[in-house]
Design an enzyme around this catalytic site. Sequence first.
Site, PDB file in Angstrom:
ATOM      1  N   LYS A  34      -8.770  20.258 -37.215  1.00 36.64           N
ATOM      2  CA  LYS A  34      -9.464  19.115 -37.143  1.00 36.64           C
ATOM      3  C   LYS A  34     -10.687  19.082 -37.664  1.00 36.64           C
ATOM      4  CE  LYS A  34      -7.062  16.872 -33.255  1.00 36.64           C
ATOM      5  NZ  LYS A  34      -7.023  16.198 -32.133  1.00 36.64           N
ATOM      6  N   LYS A  36       4.077  18.155 -38.615  1.00 39.17           N
ATOM      7  CA  LYS A  36       4.741  17.728 -37.332  1.00 39.17           C
ATOM      8  C   LYS A  36       4.429  16.088 -37.347  1.00 39.17           C
ATOM      9  CE  LYS A  36       0.589  17.755 -34.393  1.00 39.17           C
ATOM     10  NZ  LYS A  36       0.333  17.677 -32.972  1.00 39.17           N
ATOM     11  N   LYS A  39       0.190  10.822 -35.489  1.00 40.66           N
ATOM     12  CA  LYS A  39      -0.463   9.503 -35.792  1.00 40.66           C
ATOM     13  C   LYS A  39      -1.288   9.374 -37.038  1.00 40.66           C
ATOM     14  CE  LYS A  39      -3.142  10.728 -32.308  1.00 40.66           C
ATOM     15  NZ  LYS A  39      -2.952  11.325 -31.146  1.00 40.66           N
TER      16      LYS A  39
HETATM   17  P1  ATP Z   1      -2.819  14.409 -33.455  1.00 42.71           P
HETATM   18  O1  ATP Z   1      -2.343  13.146 -34.353  1.00 42.71           O
HETATM   19  O2  ATP Z   1      -4.275  14.046 -33.359  1.00 42.71           O
HETATM   20  O3  ATP Z   1      -2.746  15.576 -33.861  1.00 42.71           O
HETATM   21  P2  ATP Z   1      -0.854  14.126 -31.766  1.00 42.71           P
HETATM   22  O4  ATP Z   1      -0.305  12.760 -31.881  1.00 42.71           O
HETATM   23  O5  ATP Z   1      -0.115  15.432 -31.920  1.00 42.71           O
HETATM   24  O6  ATP Z   1      -2.226  13.989 -32.200  1.00 42.71           O
HETATM   25  P3  ATP Z   1      -1.655  14.959 -28.931  1.00 42.71           P
HETATM   26  O7  ATP Z   1      -2.644  14.016 -28.030  1.00 42.71           O
HETATM   27  O8  ATP Z   1      -2.239  16.022 -29.875  1.00 42.71           O
HETATM   28  O9  ATP Z   1      -1.003  14.013 -29.921  1.00 42.71           O
HETATM   29  O10 ATP Z   1      -0.537  15.745 -28.138  1.00 42.71           O
HETATM   30  C1  ATP Z   1      -0.155  14.910 -27.035  1.00 42.71           C
HETATM   31  C2  ATP Z   1       1.117  15.905 -26.476  1.00 42.71           C
HETATM   32  O11 ATP Z   1       2.236  15.463 -27.343  1.00 42.71           O
HETATM   33  C3  ATP Z   1       0.994  17.484 -26.615  1.00 42.71           C
HETATM   34  O12 ATP Z   1       1.467  17.981 -25.429  1.00 42.71           O
HETATM   35  C4  ATP Z   1       1.520  17.688 -27.950  1.00 42.71           C
HETATM   36  O13 ATP Z   1       2.012  19.017 -27.740  1.00 42.71           O
HETATM   37  C5  ATP Z   1       2.622  16.844 -27.876  1.00 42.71           C
HETATM   38  N1  ATP Z   1       3.141  16.463 -29.324  1.00 42.71           N
HETATM   39  C6  ATP Z   1       2.416  15.758 -30.101  1.00 42.71           C
HETATM   40  N2  ATP Z   1       2.970  15.686 -31.453  1.00 42.71           N
HETATM   41  C7  ATP Z   1       4.281  16.206 -31.110  1.00 42.71           C
HETATM   42  C8  ATP Z   1       5.297  16.205 -32.058  1.00 42.71           C
HETATM   43  N3  ATP Z   1       5.307  15.964 -33.240  1.00 42.71           N
HETATM   44  N4  ATP Z   1       6.397  17.070 -31.484  1.00 42.71           N
HETATM   45  C9  ATP Z   1       6.536  17.343 -29.975  1.00 42.71           C
HETATM   46  N5  ATP Z   1       5.557  17.112 -29.166  1.00 42.71           N
HETATM   47  C10 ATP Z   1       4.197  16.679 -29.850  1.00 42.71           C
END
Ligand code: ATP
Length: 332
Positions: A114, A196, A199
């Site tokens: 980040k 991964k 958003k």
């Molecule tokens: P960012 O886009 O800022 O990295 P994010 O979309 O990954 O955020 P978070 O708020 O960090 O979302 O994650 C919320 C939950 O969803 C956490 O438990 C995280 O491990 C899970 N998560 C996020 N992205 C994935 C993914 N691609 N696959 C599986 N689990 C996920």
Amino acid sequence: MDEKKVMLSGIQPSGDLHLGNYLGPLRHWPEMLAEFDCYFFMADLHTITVRQEPAQLRRRVLTQVAQYIACGLDPEKCTIFIQSHVPAHAQLGWVLDCYTMFGELSRMTQFKDKSSKHKDNINAGLFTYPALMAADILLYQPDFVPVGEDQKQHVEICRDIAERFNGIYGDVFKVPAPYIAKVGARIMSLNDPSSKMSKSNPEGCVFLMEKPEDIARKFKRAVTDSDTVNPVRYDPQTKPGVSNLIQIYAAATGRSFADIESEFQGRGYGAFKPVVGEAVVETLRPIREETERLLADKAYLESVYKAGAEKAEYVANKTLRKVYKKVGFVPR
Ligand code: ATP
Ligand code: LTN
């Protein structure tokens, strides 16, 4: 009498919830309601580590409350609350800042990611985020914290902080374990299977509230590889794109990888991709419809998060009082 084990988890309302959030952690939460005493929260304090537009943040928090319920979290059977409604999170967060080392925070992958993405706003909150997350967890003395793979490191540092604190003051905190589901732990981006689903790359990401035709389009365009002989095979090393689709399809339908491979044996990506898209559309449809219905009932949503904050606050304050006493603060 046997006390129920406790579990807790939260998601940052920093963007609309997506398929990675759902198939990773969220989908498994309702299964835990019967067995555990469960706490689920909107991690809004964490969200401002990255600059937010206030009206958007408010909208996303409320949408997320509705989505938690729509995904199967019955507010009668668990505690659903908004992090900023329970001041003990920030209060314990400060105490734990003082028991968390600069060096260990510097090693956090998410901080490195980040801070490289938001070079103009590498604020102290972004750096100390894991200490606040540790406070979120330890306040409720949970046994398990169900998260996606990428959050494992944060649950581990939470354990280290808890053990350090307990080492000085005796058994104040229960040391929790991460709980990571096998299928769906890491859903990859549809247009870039090496990273991964997130958003921050909306074209490779399917949002829970997205229109069916947009979801279908994203799946039809999903990146695969140029293999033409029996292309629908699970092999994340050499075929990350199709393996991700198989994983999504398996998570959405409950079928095994082997079963999916045999159904599509000898058929190409052109046959497979739309079927996965359709399965995802059908999985998300009831959630989207129920979320829309709940969002139209603001009074109900408010009653849920207010009752949740009261229940959460009661438990959190008990732990906070214990911590304050241990570190030597004079009681009021
Ligand atoms: P960012 O886009 O800022 O990295 P994010 O979309 O990954 O955020 P978070 O708020 O960090 O979302 O994650 C919320 C939950 O969803 C956490 O438990 C995280 O491990 C899970 N998560 C996020 N992205 C994935 C993914 N691609 N696959 C599986 N689990 C996920
Ligand atoms: N960092 C988590 C959100 C989060 C969390 C928590 C998850 C904040 N505090 C406590 C579990 C327990 C994320 O999803 N990015």
